[in-house]
Write a protein that holds these residues in place. Structure first.
Motif, PDB file in Angstrom:
ATOM      1  N   LYS A 179      13.563  31.492  12.344  1.00 49.78           N
ATOM      2  CA  LYS A 179      13.718  30.039  12.386  1.00 49.78           C
ATOM      3  C   LYS A 179      12.384  29.360  12.681  1.00 49.78           C
ATOM      4  CE  LYS A 179      18.028  27.818  13.484  1.00 49.78           C
ATOM      5  NZ  LYS A 179      19.078  27.789  14.465  1.00 49.78           N
ATOM      6  N   LYS A 180      11.668  29.969  13.655  1.00 44.92           N
ATOM      7  CA  LYS A 180      10.388  29.410  14.069  1.00 44.92           C
ATOM      8  C   LYS A 180       9.400  29.517  12.918  1.00 44.92           C
ATOM      9  CE  LYS A 180       7.765  29.152  18.284  1.00 44.92           C
ATOM     10  NZ  LYS A 180       7.498  29.757  19.580  1.00 44.92           N
ATOM     11  N   ILE A 181       9.435  30.669  12.243  1.00 46.89           N
ATOM     12  CA  ILE A 181       8.490  30.867  11.141  1.00 46.89           C
ATOM     13  C   ILE A 181       8.740  29.870  10.018  1.00 46.89           C
ATOM     14  CG2 ILE A 181       7.771  32.475   9.319  1.00 46.89           C
ATOM     15  CD1 ILE A 181       8.348  34.736  11.337  1.00 46.89           C
ATOM     16  N   ARG A 203       2.719  36.103   6.930  1.00 48.12           N
ATOM     17  CA  ARG A 203       2.913  37.559   7.062  1.00 48.12           C
ATOM     18  C   ARG A 203       2.526  38.019   8.476  1.00 48.12           C
ATOM     19  NH1 ARG A 203      -0.107  39.503   1.961  1.00 48.12           N
ATOM     20  NH2 ARG A 203       0.882  37.972   0.603  1.00 48.12           N
ATOM     21  N   THR A 204       1.442  37.432   8.977  1.00 47.55           N
ATOM     22  CA  THR A 204       1.016  37.760  10.342  1.00 47.55           C
ATOM     23  C   THR A 204       2.113  37.403  11.342  1.00 47.55           C
ATOM     24  OG1 THR A 204      -1.155  37.029   9.598  1.00 47.55           O
ATOM     25  CG2 THR A 204      -0.922  37.503  11.945  1.00 47.55           C
ATOM     26  N   ALA A 205       2.674  36.224  11.123  1.00 49.48           N
ATOM     27  CA  ALA A 205       3.736  35.783  12.032  1.00 49.48           C
ATOM     28  C   ALA A 205       4.890  36.766  12.019  1.00 49.48           C
ATOM     29  CB  ALA A 205       4.220  34.401  11.632  1.00 49.48           C
ATOM     30  N   ALA A 228       5.933  27.366   8.445  1.00 51.50           N
ATOM     31  CA  ALA A 228       5.910  27.215   6.975  1.00 51.50           C
ATOM     32  C   ALA A 228       6.153  25.774   6.555  1.00 51.50           C
ATOM     33  CB  ALA A 228       6.953  28.135   6.345  1.00 51.50           C
ATOM     34  N   LEU A 229       7.223  25.172   7.070  1.00 52.89           N
ATOM     35  CA  LEU A 229       7.599  23.824   6.615  1.00 52.89           C
ATOM     36  C   LEU A 229       6.496  22.814   6.917  1.00 52.89           C
ATOM     37  CD1 LEU A 229       9.735  22.041   5.323  1.00 52.89           C
ATOM     38  CD2 LEU A 229      10.732  21.682   7.567  1.00 52.89           C
ATOM     39  N   VAL A 278       3.839  28.769   0.434  1.00 54.83           N
ATOM     40  CA  VAL A 278       3.394  28.936   1.826  1.00 54.83           C
ATOM     41  C   VAL A 278       3.896  30.258   2.413  1.00 54.83           C
ATOM     42  CG1 VAL A 278       3.620  27.989   4.155  1.00 54.83           C
ATOM     43  CG2 VAL A 278       3.185  26.464   2.240  1.00 54.83           C
ATOM     44  N   LEU A 279       5.111  30.632   2.032  1.00 55.44           N
ATOM     45  CA  LEU A 279       5.687  31.861   2.603  1.00 55.44           C
ATOM     46  C   LEU A 279       4.915  33.102   2.177  1.00 55.44           C
ATOM     47  CD1 LEU A 279       9.530  31.172   2.403  1.00 55.44           C
ATOM     48  CD2 LEU A 279       8.096  31.229   4.434  1.00 55.44           C
ATOM     49  N   ASN A 280       4.139  32.964   1.105  1.00 53.66           N
ATOM     50  CA  ASN A 280       3.335  34.108   0.671  1.00 53.66           C
ATOM     51  C   ASN A 280       1.955  34.140   1.313  1.00 53.66           C
ATOM     52  OD1 ASN A 280       5.206  35.328  -0.983  1.00 53.66           O
ATOM     53  ND2 ASN A 280       4.771  33.909  -2.671  1.00 53.66           N
TER      54      ASN A 280
END
Lengths: 339, 538
Positions: free
Chosen positions: A250-252, A240-242, A257-258, A233-235
């Motif tokens: 933390k928010k991301i 990336r936009t975020a 992501a989570l 998900v992180l990819n």
């Protein structure tokens, strides 16, 4: 299919699964050569006593008729009488079931609390020492047998440190001094509800080691699952936009992501629930936990087939329902899944 | 997301609670208020805990024929107490018989109170035995000699027997001989209603301890509390509460007793006992038990129907090595079929000893100079000691050219096989025996008396001379024990000659107890029972 229809459909299916399990186990237990009447009457019985028991237990009837008897009483909520303990199986299972369930819930709680943050952190800090630690923990949790962990934990926390009890659900003396008013059968809950703090503390202490032992497998499973989903998900582009928008990390990680990584992990949690039910059988023996596992072990060793059937029905029902709940939650979480 | 997770956990929890409610049916799960009269024990830590390996079965003294006597013997009492040194008064203070042992009179102890508050009288004794006979289950057969009972007065009861028997010994039985409160129990209902009432964890005994009903869990622990009005009285350092805690795992029990979490236990791994003997926290108590390990030859099937072959194989057993290797010295080589300490045991009985040359010679005489046959041996699956013994004799007999196939079987299975057609049954069956009450007749009759329908005579042995000797001996046990012993001896000599079985060993009863208690005495007449009343704080 509508959500409600789907639930009904699954419930009907579940009933068939359980009937199938009962049928198979019933007939298999009758094929294995054994003499339940001899077990019923105990050591050194006379032939007359055995014959009397045979009639009492309907053992002279054809197996199909015996099965019909069993199903008929099952419909009335009667799981039969245990040949070994001479108690109604349902009564025997009642206390055993709550003991096991309390243990499993505690284990799952520990697993979720440790595994999800560990999985997320391992993904975020890929190849760091935390990730390596997580990997070792996960692999050993999945591959090493539960009883080994149990014994190691007993050695450390009971024998060497002397801070946690060895076995059992609650200390006999504590229970005698502070009698617990049993409401649900879950000692932690009951002691809290009745404000019985000494029993609560003692029950909690007794719960830690077996729950931790039982949690090792789901910890391994969930950590790996969360980690790999998080990395994926992180990819993704939206992450990336975020980042590009300069949102706080933390928010991301936890909000964006989570949320997308957790759905498959939840299935794992559900499935590991079913696994821990079976895993509990061994752990209960090591920690003398008066649950289903200990009961089943006794029942199997002595060929007490009404008890074996009872345990099987309970386990199968729990399995089927946990799976159903997992599926339903998944449908709710992921709208892409079609009913 | 957190909401969904919380929801998931909540659903599972609710499901568990609901399911446990369903299992319990309509009955309330509240137990602490279930009984009115059995209040919860007052605040105390004056507790002794016995770590026991098996669950309790029933609590009905009339039918219980298994390990629940561990509870019953502390809650109920018999007329007579068996000890290895002889019979002692218990609820009866004295007893006598007529000359031929067919009429017995028992004089009862006065001022004995039941836990219900009623006073024990001869009516209770009559009622208890009648109920056991009427139900006809489990150990009821011990009262078979009784023709009728007569209550002479409140404290005297007369038994008229169908044939002479040692009634005081029968009345000391660990199974089926406990005296119950007839006045209270007969108000409950019929025999089955009484059984149900008892099995809920209630009792109507005279013993020093009462079952605490709201703590009764036969699978986890049984809590007993002191009976204040006990006729024997109480001293200050006995235990107010006694707990039988069910801990199936032996190594767990071992850890618990060394740490003082439980005070007494038994059936620990024999290999660990030497180590425990050096542990300053615990003491190891070792006493001869009334158990014996046998291997029955199938005397109805070739080649074991040949006496010489059976004798040869009996000579080819390294008895001493077996005791050393299997029991680690915690036991003795058997001297015939009767365990040490019981009537009918003779130190000088001529038994088989390890003599491979003689075995070879006898085998040659029987027509098998090089062995050359195969035998099927079954033993109870899961019994490590039996498995080891089987391995040893297999290795020994191989030297004679006899091939043994060892087959572990579930007990009910191997018993069923032995009871089927002897020509298809196993050649050798291994089994332990222990008495219902300590009489040699229980051993010799059950295992070697002619049996029209096979039950426990699993060697299918039948010898009229042997039967005559033991049938006569049992009638003399109560009135002329010396003569009875001589007849038993004669019977045992016949058995030695005919060799229908191998008599391996008598294992010791080994209890391990924590240094915080004293007063423990093993009583082989009440197997596995710890009499909590005897225990004191060290």
């Amino acid at each position: 299919m509508k959500f409600r229809e789907y639930i009904v459909y699954r419930l009907v299916l579940a009933v068939f699964v359980i009937i199938g399990v009962v049928t198979v186990v019933f007939f298999v237990s009758r094929v294995i050569p054994s003499d339940p009447a001899a077990l019923w009457v105990g050591a050194h019985p006379t032939p007359e006593a055995i014959e009397k028991a045979r009639e009492q237990l309907h053992l002279n009837d054809p197996v199909v008729k015996q099965f019909a008897y069993y199903l008929w009483s099952l419909l009335h909520g009667d799981l039969g009488i245990s040949i070994r303990t001479h108690n109604p199986v349902a009564a025997d299972l009642k206390s055993a079931f709550t003991a096991t369930f309390e243990l499993i819930l505690a284990a799952e709680f520990i697993a979720i609390v440790i595994a999800i943050p560990l999985g997320v952190y391992s993904a975020v800090k890929k190849d760091s020492w935390v990730d390596n630690f997580g990997r070792v923990l996960a692999i050993s949790g999945v591959s090493l047998p539960a009883f080994w962990f149990g014994i190691v934990l007993q050695l450390i926390f009971f024998k060497h440190l002397g801070i946690l009890p060895l076995a059992g659900r609650v200390d006999t003396v504590v229970m005698l001094e502070h009698p617990l008013h049993v409401i649900t059968g879950f000692y932690l809950l009951d002691s809290l509800l009745t404000g019985n703090i000494p029993v609560f503390v003692d029950a909690l202490k007794h719960l830690i080691l077996p729950a931790l032992t039982l949690a090792m497998y789901p910890i391994g499973l969930i950590t790996r699952q969360v980690r790999s989903m998080m990395i994926e998900v992180l990819n993704e582009n939206y992450i990336r936009t975020a980042w590009a928008y300069g949102l706080p990390p933390k928010k991301i990680y936890f909000k964006y992501a989570l949320k997308n990584a957790i759905a498959p992990a939840l299935i794992t949690v559900g499935l590991s629930f079913a696994y821990t039910l079976v895993g509990a059988f061994l752990v209960e023996l090591i920690f003398n936990w008066p649950g289903l596992g200990r009961y089943a072990a006794y029942a199997i060793l002595s060929m007490d087939y009404p008890a074996v059937l009872g345990v099987t029905i309970i386990t199968a029902t729990a399995y089927v329902f946990i799976n159903l709940i997992v599926d339903l939650i998944q449908v709710k979480l992921d709208p892409r899944i079609r009913l | 997301m957190k909401k969904e997770l919380a929801l998931f956990m909540l659903v599972i929890t609710v499901m568990g609670v609901v399911a446990s409610g369903c299992l319990s049916g309509q009955e309330s799960t509240s137990t602490s208020t279930a009984s009115g009269e059995t209040s919860t024990p007052e605040k105390t830590t004056n507790v002794v805990i016995y770590g026991y390996g098996s669950e309790m079965i029933t609590l009905d003294p009339s039918t219980e024929f298994s390990n629940s006597i561990v509870v019953l013997a502390n809650v109920y009492e018999c007329l007579v107490k068996y000890t290895p040194n002889g019979l002692e008064p218990w609820l009866a203070t004295s007893w006598e018989s007529n000359e031929n042992g067919t009429v017995w009179t028992f004089h009862l102890r006065k001022g004995v109170k039941f836990h219900t508050g009623n006073t024990m009288t001869a009516e209770d004794v009559k009622w208890s035995i009648e109920r056991t006979l009427r139900m006809g289950l489990g150990p009821a057969f011990i009262w078979d000699p009784i023709d009728k009972m007569e209550v002479v007065d409140d404290y005297t009861i007369k038994f008229y027997l169908k044939y002479p028997a040692n009634l005081p010994l029968i009345a000391s039985s660990a199974y089926g001989a406990y005296i119950m409160d007839s006045k209270y129990l007969s108000t409950i209902g019929d025999d089955n209603a009484i059984a149900d009432w008892l099995n809920q964890g209630q009792d109507a005994g005279t013993g020093p301890y009462i079952i605490v009903k709201d703590k009764y869990d036969p699978k986890t622990e049984i809590v007993l509390k002191k009976f204040d009005d006990y006729w024997g009285g109480w001293s200050g350092d006995q235990f107010d509460i006694a707990v039988i805690k069910i801990v199936p795992d032996a190594s767990l029990r071992e850890q618990m007793v060394t740490s003082g979490e439980i005070q007494i236990t038994r059936d620990l791994p024999l290999d660990d006992l030497p180590k425990l003997q050096e542990n300053p926290n615990v003491k190891v108590d070792q006493t001869a038990s009334y158990q014996e390990l046998y291997a029955f030859f199938n005397t109805k099937k070739e080649p074991l129907n040949n006496k010489l072959v059976r004798q040869a194989l009996s000579y080819a057993v390294p008895y001493k090595d077996i005791v050393d290797y299997v029991l680690h010295g915690y036991g003795e080589v058997a001297k015939g079929p009767i365990p040490k300490g019981m009537l009918g045991y003779f130190e000088d009985l001529s038994t088989y000893t390890y003599d491979p040359d003689k075995a070879k010679q006898l085998l040659a005489q029987a027509g098998y100079p090089n062995g050359g046959f195969k035998l099927l041996l079954t033993y109870t699956q899961g019994d490590e000691a039996e498995a080891k013994v089987a391995e040893i004799i297999k290795a020994e007999w191989k030297k004679l050219g006899v091939d043994v196939e060892i087959r572990p079987m579930n007990w009910e299975q191997q018993w069923a096989l032995a009871k089927s057609d002897p020509s298809n049954a196993q050649d050798i069956l291994m089994m332990y025996w222990w008495p219902t009450y300590p009489t040699p007749y229980d051993f010799l009759f059950n295992m070697f008396h002619c049996e029209p329908e096979i039950n426990f005579n699993l060697c299918y042995y039948c010898n009229d001379e042997f039967d005559k000797a033991i049938d006569e001996a049992v009638t003399l046990e109560g009135i002329d024990p010396d003569k009875a012993a001589q007849l038993y001896r004669k019977a045992e000599e016949i058995l030695m000659e005919d060799a229908p079985a191998i008599f391996f060993y008598n294992p010791d009863d080994v209890y391990v107890y924590h240094k915080s208690i004293t007063g423990f005495k093993d009583n082989p007449g009440y197997p596995q029972v710890v009499f909590f009343y005897d225990l004191h704080k060290a």
